[in-house]
Scaffold this active site. Structure first.
Site, PDB file in Angstrom:
ATOM      1  N   GLY A  67      24.307  43.432  -3.288  1.00 23.30           N
ATOM      2  CA  GLY A  67      22.850  43.429  -3.157  1.00 23.30           C
ATOM      3  C   GLY A  67      22.185  44.498  -4.022  1.00 23.30           C
ATOM      4  O   GLY A  67      21.199  44.247  -4.711  1.00 23.30           O
ATOM      5  N   ARG A  68      22.728  45.704  -4.001  1.00 22.01           N
ATOM      6  CA  ARG A  68      22.092  46.807  -4.745  1.00 22.01           C
ATOM      7  C   ARG A  68      22.424  46.770  -6.230  1.00 22.01           C
ATOM      8  O   ARG A  68      22.001  47.651  -6.975  1.00 22.01           O
ATOM      9  CB  ARG A  68      22.468  48.151  -4.108  1.00 22.01           C
ATOM     10  CG  ARG A  68      23.957  48.375  -3.923  1.00 22.01           C
ATOM     11  CD  ARG A  68      24.232  49.559  -2.999  1.00 22.01           C
ATOM     12  NE  ARG A  68      25.640  49.712  -2.677  1.00 22.01           N
ATOM     13  CZ  ARG A  68      26.276  49.083  -1.692  1.00 22.01           C
ATOM     14  NH1 ARG A  68      25.622  48.211  -0.942  1.00 22.01           N
ATOM     15  NH2 ARG A  68      27.557  49.296  -1.459  1.00 22.01           N
ATOM     16  N   GLU A 108      23.968  54.039  -0.268  1.00 24.42           N
ATOM     17  CA  GLU A 108      24.605  52.889   0.380  1.00 24.42           C
ATOM     18  C   GLU A 108      25.997  52.666  -0.231  1.00 24.42           C
ATOM     19  O   GLU A 108      26.901  52.176   0.431  1.00 24.42           O
ATOM     20  CB  GLU A 108      23.744  51.631   0.243  1.00 24.42           C
ATOM     21  CG  GLU A 108      24.112  50.547   1.251  1.00 24.42           C
ATOM     22  CD  GLU A 108      23.153  49.361   1.265  1.00 24.42           C
ATOM     23  OE1 GLU A 108      23.178  48.570   0.307  1.00 24.42           O
ATOM     24  OE2 GLU A 108      22.392  49.206   2.240  1.00 24.42           O
ATOM     25  N   LYS A 157      20.187  37.762  -0.611  1.00 24.14           N
ATOM     26  CA  LYS A 157      21.543  37.320  -0.949  1.00 24.14           C
ATOM     27  C   LYS A 157      22.123  36.489   0.196  1.00 24.14           C
ATOM     28  O   LYS A 157      22.637  35.399  -0.008  1.00 24.14           O
ATOM     29  CB  LYS A 157      22.425  38.540  -1.239  1.00 24.14           C
ATOM     30  CG  LYS A 157      23.852  38.171  -1.559  1.00 24.14           C
ATOM     31  CD  LYS A 157      24.706  39.384  -1.859  1.00 24.14           C
ATOM     32  CE  LYS A 157      26.156  38.945  -2.005  1.00 24.14           C
ATOM     33  NZ  LYS A 157      27.069  40.055  -2.224  1.00 24.14           N
ATOM     34  N   HIS A 191       3.640  69.951  -7.098  1.00 28.46           N
ATOM     35  CA  HIS A 191       2.593  70.494  -6.233  1.00 28.46           C
ATOM     36  C   HIS A 191       2.907  70.252  -4.769  1.00 28.46           C
ATOM     37  O   HIS A 191       2.010  70.307  -3.919  1.00 28.46           O
ATOM     38  CB  HIS A 191       1.243  69.875  -6.604  1.00 28.46           C
ATOM     39  CG  HIS A 191       0.803  70.300  -7.974  1.00 28.46           C
ATOM     40  ND1 HIS A 191       0.113  71.457  -8.203  1.00 28.46           N
ATOM     41  CD2 HIS A 191       1.023  69.746  -9.189  1.00 28.46           C
ATOM     42  CE1 HIS A 191      -0.102  71.587  -9.501  1.00 28.46           C
ATOM     43  NE2 HIS A 191       0.439  70.562 -10.125  1.00 28.46           N
ATOM     44  N   GLU A 225      14.575  40.954   8.584  1.00 30.14           N
ATOM     45  CA  GLU A 225      13.238  41.284   8.073  1.00 30.14           C
ATOM     46  C   GLU A 225      12.737  40.197   7.119  1.00 30.14           C
ATOM     47  O   GLU A 225      11.600  39.723   7.220  1.00 30.14           O
ATOM     48  CB  GLU A 225      13.278  42.619   7.309  1.00 30.14           C
ATOM     49  CG  GLU A 225      13.515  43.842   8.176  1.00 30.14           C
ATOM     50  CD  GLU A 225      14.994  44.141   8.378  1.00 30.14           C
ATOM     51  OE1 GLU A 225      15.838  43.229   8.195  1.00 30.14           O
ATOM     52  OE2 GLU A 225      15.297  45.287   8.759  1.00 30.14           O
ATOM     53  N   LYS A 268      21.727  46.845  13.094  1.00 33.69           N
ATOM     54  CA  LYS A 268      21.216  45.463  13.112  1.00 33.69           C
ATOM     55  C   LYS A 268      21.588  44.780  14.422  1.00 33.69           C
ATOM     56  O   LYS A 268      20.767  44.090  15.036  1.00 33.69           O
ATOM     57  CB  LYS A 268      21.822  44.658  11.953  1.00 33.69           C
ATOM     58  CG  LYS A 268      21.370  45.098  10.570  1.00 33.69           C
ATOM     59  CD  LYS A 268      22.005  44.177   9.530  1.00 33.69           C
ATOM     60  CE  LYS A 268      21.803  44.684   8.115  1.00 33.69           C
ATOM     61  NZ  LYS A 268      22.526  43.926   7.115  1.00 33.69           N
TER      62      LYS A 268
END
Ligand code: F6P
Length: 520
Positions: free
Chosen positions: A262-263, A348, A205, A379, A211, A488
């Protein structure tokens, strides 16, 4: 917005506290079912494409009614309507939150406010262009690999959906998702692809996330080093920062708007990998499923409104019972990235400690969301769910009909899901010592008829709105994420120190670790 009232400032909150003390704290699910033959029917809800059995939750009619009253007193409907009117519900960033507009079909568009209608027209233009591009890539046999480079909301939604909709995915191409700056991820993908047959989608965005930009630069350098020439054909940007994409040298770009968080962005250009994988028509079905849930959220009475009722359970468990987490248990391996997706969506959005006005909150907010596709979870950590010292509400997600032709497998899978929910509730009271299981552990059972683009769209929109309602009740802004910024900034300051070895001014722990990392 002014109609919002924080949950703890309503009469319903005090009434719920009293109800909790009187009957909530000691509510026993086994007794509740024995006393009411209609409990399952009364505490089940059908929303578009999603059926929900809420009856194995620690509520009764009085608690449910008072929780619903809480939603009413907090002004959830006004807040919801403000979001759907395009108001700036994201106040700390002075933005609207209009992810719902990305799935608004032409029908009903004339009810939109004029400013929003103009945005809707832009959405359609980008959507048409992006879907035409997706179709062209699908038809392009020379492209065998699609590599999505993005992180957070620019990775989790597309990755989750491409896995979930595997039945619909064109097997002629392979899909790769590179998110971390950990070079192992990118280099593992680059070892397996060739420049002439790979399409890189740089999804960000902001087009500034460390990253993603590091991975994008390295991918571009690899492309050139391998003799790749045609950036316009092999690189495509998905971003709201079209200028930065151009400056990076990418000319094929699909944009979106600052009012898409963003999410909440898998419905926008960020969904391009999904559209390439399942095709334009199926992508439109994904949008249609989400829109059906939007309509349910907008129009269903609070007592019948599934996002509202799920959010109220979240408040009941977090703020009255004090449960700190919720485990998500999808009984469908296609949903194996669902919990990662929900972690960002919920934590978030609602992992906040101040209200919208910046005042510290006197109560807890988002629970920790965690889990695994449940056959594996059974399990591994289900032991703790059954006999651990904490009560952890579990959310089962099951699908009635499956795409494979192995009915025995599906029956066993469903039997396990039902049995786990049953075991959590019933426990094993007559056994002593290590075999004793207290039971009375709550769960919600969500059921889809099939896992299709439509039902997946509805399911994700259900979660989006549930998060909105919980945030609304808690009085927080669910659409910002200031908490991720500090790390950041500090990482940027530390990076040159890793090269130089300068530890001046650092705390002793960080300095010690940095020196150890630099040691030969
Ligand atoms: O750091 C968190 C975050 O801002 C998320 O909210 C977002 O989804 C992710 O980073 C990626 O951001 P972008 O799409 O701008 O690269």
């Amino acid at each position: 917005m002014s109609n919002r009232i924080r949950c703890d400032r309503t009469p319903a909150w005090a009434a719920l506290r009293a109800l909790y003390d009187q009957q909530g704290r000691n509510l026993d699910l086994r007794q509740a079912f024995a006393a009411d033959a209609q409990r399952h029917a009364c505490l089940s809800l059908q929303a578009p494409h999603v059926f929900a059995d809420l009856s194995k939750n620690l509520i009764d009619d009085a608690i449910r009614a008072q929780l619903t009253e809480l939603a009413s007193q907090c002004g959830v409907t006004h807040h919801r309507d403000a979001m759907f009117a395009g108001a700036q519900v994201n106040r700390t960033e002075q933005r609207a939150a209009m992810h719902w507009l990305l799935r608004q079909p032409a029908e009903g568009r004339n009810d939109l406010p004029p400013a929003v209608l103009a945005e809707w027209a832009q959405v359609q233009t980008v959507l048409d262009g992006m879907l035409a591009y997706a179709q062209a890539v699908r038809e392009d046999a020379a492209i065998t690999d699609v590599v999505n480079i993005g992180i957070g909301g620019s990775d989790l939604g597309p990755q989750m959906a491409v896995l979930a909709l595997d039945e619909f995915v064109d097997p002629a191409k392979r899909y790769h998702f590179v998110s971390s700056v950990d070079g192992h991820e990118l280099s593992a993908v680059l070892r397996r692809v060739r420049p002439e047959s790979t399409l890189f989608l740089v999804a960000s965005k902001s087009f500034s996330t460390q990253e993603t930009m590091t991975n994008a630069r390295s991918a571009k350098a690899w492309f050139h080093a391998q003799g790749g020439r045609d950036i316009a054909r092999h690189f495509c940007a998905l971003t709201s920062n079209v200028q930065a994409a151009a400056a990076f040298g990418i000319t094929t770009t699909f944009g979106f708007w600052d009012w898409v968080g963003g999410r909440y962005s898998m419905w926008s250009a960020i969904g391009l990998p999904i559209a390439i994988a399942i095709g334009p028509q199926r992508f439109r079905e994904l949008l249609a499923g989400a829109h059906a849930m939007d309509q349910h959220f907008r129009t269903a009475a609070l007592a019948q409104n599934l996002p509202v009722q799920l959010a109220l359970l979240d408040i009941w468990y977090r703020n009255f019972h004090g449960f700190g987490s919720r485990s998500v248990a999808p009984y469908h391996s296609g949903l194996r990235r669902m919990q990662a997706y929900l972690q960002q969506l919920e934590m978030e959005s609602n992992g906040k400690r101040v209200d919208e006005a910046g005042q510290p909150l006197p109560y807890a907010t988002s629970p920790v969301i965690w889990g695994e596709p449940a056959a594996n979870g059974q399990h591994a950590y289900f032991q703790l769910l059954h006999q651990g010292s904490d009560v952890i509400p579990v959310e089962f997600i099951a699908v009635r009909h499956v795409a494979h032709n192995l009915p025995e497998h599906h029956h066993k899978l469903l039997a396990n899901g039902l049995a786990q929910a049953q075991a959590l509730m019933l426990g094993q009271q007559d056994a002593g010592g290590h075999r004793h299981m207290p039971g009375n552990r709550p769960s919600t059972f969500l059921l889809l008829d099939e896992l299709t683009p439509t039902s997946l769209g509805a399911l994700i929109a259900l979660y989006e709105h549930r998060v909105f309602v919980a945030g609304s009740l808690w009085g927080i802004n669910s659409f910002d994420q200031w908490g991720v910024e500090l790390g950041k900034v500090l990482a940027q300051a530390i990076e040159p120190r890793l090269a130089s070895g300068d530890t001046q001014g650092l705390d002793a722990s960080t300095a010690g670790l940095l020196q150890r990392l630099r040691a030969p």
